[in-house]
Design an enzyme around this catalytic site. Structure first.
Site, PDB file in Angstrom:
ATOM      1  N   LYS A  81     139.388  32.680  51.976  1.00 13.01           N
ATOM      2  CA  LYS A  81     140.342  33.671  51.207  1.00 13.01           C
ATOM      3  C   LYS A  81     141.100  34.043  52.196  1.00 13.01           C
ATOM      4  O   LYS A  81     142.017  34.601  52.268  1.00 13.01           O
ATOM      5  CB  LYS A  81     140.739  33.907  50.553  1.00 13.01           C
ATOM      6  CG  LYS A  81     139.966  35.083  49.510  1.00 13.01           C
ATOM      7  CD  LYS A  81     140.184  35.607  48.051  1.00 13.01           C
ATOM      8  CE  LYS A  81     139.290  36.867  47.773  1.00 13.01           C
ATOM      9  NZ  LYS A  81     140.537  38.383  48.212  1.00 13.01           N
ATOM     10  N   ASP A  82     139.904  34.845  53.368  1.00  9.67           N
ATOM     11  CA  ASP A  82     140.144  35.789  54.177  1.00  9.67           C
ATOM     12  C   ASP A  82     140.738  35.322  55.491  1.00  9.67           C
ATOM     13  O   ASP A  82     140.531  35.554  56.238  1.00  9.67           O
ATOM     14  CB  ASP A  82     139.002  37.153  54.187  1.00  9.67           C
ATOM     15  CG  ASP A  82     139.385  38.247  52.849  1.00  9.67           C
ATOM     16  OD1 ASP A  82     140.485  37.670  52.302  1.00  9.67           O
ATOM     17  OD2 ASP A  82     138.261  38.601  52.480  1.00  9.67           O
ATOM     18  N   ARG A 136     150.777  38.083  46.781  1.00  8.62           N
ATOM     19  CA  ARG A 136     150.803  37.068  46.075  1.00  8.62           C
ATOM     20  C   ARG A 136     150.682  38.023  44.326  1.00  8.62           C
ATOM     21  O   ARG A 136     151.333  37.449  43.845  1.00  8.62           O
ATOM     22  CB  ARG A 136     149.499  36.297  46.152  1.00  8.62           C
ATOM     23  CG  ARG A 136     149.219  35.281  45.176  1.00  8.62           C
ATOM     24  CD  ARG A 136     147.947  34.331  45.220  1.00  8.62           C
ATOM     25  NE  ARG A 136     146.393  35.443  45.398  1.00  8.62           N
ATOM     26  CZ  ARG A 136     146.179  35.818  44.024  1.00  8.62           C
ATOM     27  NH1 ARG A 136     146.104  35.801  42.812  1.00  8.62           N
ATOM     28  NH2 ARG A 136     145.179  36.943  44.410  1.00  8.62           N
ATOM     29  N   ARG A 137     149.466  38.729  44.162  1.00 12.78           N
ATOM     30  CA  ARG A 137     149.597  39.142  43.310  1.00 12.78           C
ATOM     31  C   ARG A 137     150.844  40.353  42.653  1.00 12.78           C
ATOM     32  O   ARG A 137     151.134  40.276  41.690  1.00 12.78           O
ATOM     33  CB  ARG A 137     148.048  40.419  43.254  1.00 12.78           C
ATOM     34  CG  ARG A 137     146.538  39.427  43.199  1.00 12.78           C
ATOM     35  CD  ARG A 137     145.642  40.528  43.341  1.00 12.78           C
ATOM     36  NE  ARG A 137     144.577  39.322  43.293  1.00 12.78           N
ATOM     37  CZ  ARG A 137     143.314  39.469  43.570  1.00 12.78           C
ATOM     38  NH1 ARG A 137     143.152  40.800  44.649  1.00 12.78           N
ATOM     39  NH2 ARG A 137     142.285  39.009  43.895  1.00 12.78           N
ATOM     40  N   ARG A 144     143.706  48.859  49.307  1.00 11.60           N
ATOM     41  CA  ARG A 144     143.318  48.241  49.677  1.00 11.60           C
ATOM     42  C   ARG A 144     141.516  49.551  49.573  1.00 11.60           C
ATOM     43  O   ARG A 144     141.985  50.435  49.234  1.00 11.60           O
ATOM     44  CB  ARG A 144     144.208  48.279  51.235  1.00 11.60           C
ATOM     45  CG  ARG A 144     145.346  47.786  50.834  1.00 11.60           C
ATOM     46  CD  ARG A 144     145.300  46.837  52.405  1.00 11.60           C
ATOM     47  NE  ARG A 144     143.800  46.582  53.108  1.00 11.60           N
ATOM     48  CZ  ARG A 144     143.485  46.703  54.344  1.00 11.60           C
ATOM     49  NH1 ARG A 144     144.699  47.495  55.263  1.00 11.60           N
ATOM     50  NH2 ARG A 144     142.478  46.391  55.173  1.00 11.60           N
ATOM     51  N   ARG A 162     138.235  50.947  45.412  1.00  7.65           N
ATOM     52  CA  ARG A 162     139.507  50.385  44.426  1.00  7.65           C
ATOM     53  C   ARG A 162     138.805  51.004  43.119  1.00  7.65           C
ATOM     54  O   ARG A 162     139.927  51.420  42.206  1.00  7.65           O
ATOM     55  CB  ARG A 162     139.655  48.953  44.891  1.00  7.65           C
ATOM     56  CG  ARG A 162     140.090  48.386  45.620  1.00  7.65           C
ATOM     57  CD  ARG A 162     141.304  47.348  46.160  1.00  7.65           C
ATOM     58  NE  ARG A 162     139.880  46.177  46.677  1.00  7.65           N
ATOM     59  CZ  ARG A 162     140.138  45.149  47.288  1.00  7.65           C
ATOM     60  NH1 ARG A 162     141.389  44.179  46.064  1.00  7.65           N
ATOM     61  NH2 ARG A 162     139.298  44.094  46.714  1.00  7.65           N
ATOM     62  N   CYS A 195     149.597  36.786  56.112  1.00  7.59           N
ATOM     63  CA  CYS A 195     149.711  37.382  54.180  1.00  7.59           C
ATOM     64  C   CYS A 195     151.338  37.401  54.204  1.00  7.59           C
ATOM     65  O   CYS A 195     151.486  38.418  53.253  1.00  7.59           O
ATOM     66  CB  CYS A 195     148.371  38.755  54.743  1.00  7.59           C
ATOM     67  SG  CYS A 195     147.392  38.113  54.698  1.00  7.59           S
TER      68      CYS A 195
END
Length: 314
Positions: free
Chosen positions: A84-85, A138-139, A156, A162, A253
């Site tokens: 996903k990165d 997205r979130r 981040r 986190r 992004c």
């Protein structure tokens, strides 16, 4: 094969755990021992800069650029990534040669609040006007679409960072929850902190979430042969569809995009989602086809949601 095999990875606990999975699979497939493999931790620019959104400092490539340069310089043989990165368009001369079998792609809510007494779960269980820490475009859009009263703020760093910040937020009242990839929490044995698993119908995950990819030089046939036993073709069909959907819409992004493909026998199902930044608009597709049509499905699905979004804006 040159020995030792030099494997590049980011320095976080999650990245190192993912790389160890690759090491173990290579050892099992080829009878390699510890002297045959060298893990090379690399702190990427994306890991160093944690006070700004990825979209503001260069996007996903910040997590892969240093490793990709070292692949081109031939100081690394392979690089292990969370797919996903990984940018949709890879640098010339590099390929993703293997995709491991996918872990659970769903998101997980980690909350400072006890379970709801009224039976509500997921985002619905959070109190009115709660504050969620996240760095994901997205979130953020999905949260605003589902719960417009909830505010979001930049959070981040690696998973441990986190979670620590969330604990601090519980003490000073600045943060109620965060959302993390379930696969990452599983890989570092931190499922104990999960308040709820968010089903795709509530929060569609990022394209290729839960998938580990292995990148190498396109012309290195020896490495290709080495990685072939690790490649999972079922996962690959799903990733192709999801990344085609992502790439046809944006691939960076900057745009809120979710996608999840699942394979059952000879039927590939793709769910895709495009949102406005403020979450006020959400267009989705849910299509099925043959696995060999994965890329076409992703591109066609992207065009459908784009047209719907454009029509609404007009």
């Amino acid at each position: 094969m040159q020995r030792p095999l030099r494997i590049g990875t980011r320095t976080s606990r999650l990245s190192l755990a993912q790389t160890q999975s690759v090491v173990s699979l290579l050892q099992t497939a080829h009878g390699l021992d510890t002297r045959d493999i060298e893990v090379v931790p690399i702190k990427t620019r994306g890991d160093k800069i944690t006070d700004r959104k990825l979209a503001d400092i260069g996007g996903k490539g910040l997590f892969t650029a240093e490793m990709e340069q070292r692949l081109r310089d031939k100081t690394l043989d392979i690089a292990v990534h969370s797919m996903k990165d990984v940018t949709v368009d890879l640098p010339d001369g590099l390929i993703i040669a293997a995709l491991l079998s996918r872990a659970d792609p769903r998101d997980a809510l980690v909350s400072n609040h006890p379970p709801s007494k009224d039976g509500k779960t997921g985002l619905a269980a959070l109190p009115p006007n709660a504050h969620i820490g996240t760095a994901s475009v997205r979130r953020t859009a999905q949260i605003k679409h589902l719960r417009p009263d909830i505010s979001t703020g930049l959070l981040r760093g690696n998973i441990d960072t986190r979670l620590k910040r969330l604990e601090e937020g519980a003490r000073d009242g600045t943060m109620d929850a965060t959302i993390l990839a379930l696969a990452g929490l599983e890989r570092i044995d931190r499922t104990d902190c999960i308040s709820a698993i968010l089903e795709p119908d509530e929060m569609l995950p990022a394209p290729a979430q839960g998938v580990i990819g292995i990148e190498c030089r396109a012309d290195d046939t020896a490495i290709h042969d080495l990685l072939t036993p690790l490649h999972d073709s079922s996962t690959a069909f799903c990733v192709v569809a999801e990344r085609a959907f992502l790439g046809a819409l944006d691939g960076s992004c900057h745009t809120p995009i979710g996608a999840l493909a699942t394979l059952s026998g000879t039927r590939l199902r793709l769910r895709g989602q495009l949102l406005s930044l403020d979450g006020s608009r959400c267009e989705t597709i849910d299509i099925t086809g043959h696995p060999d049509e994965a890329e076409t499905m992703g591109c066609n699905g992207a065009e459908t949601v784009r047209q719907r979004m454009t029509t609404h804006n007009e």
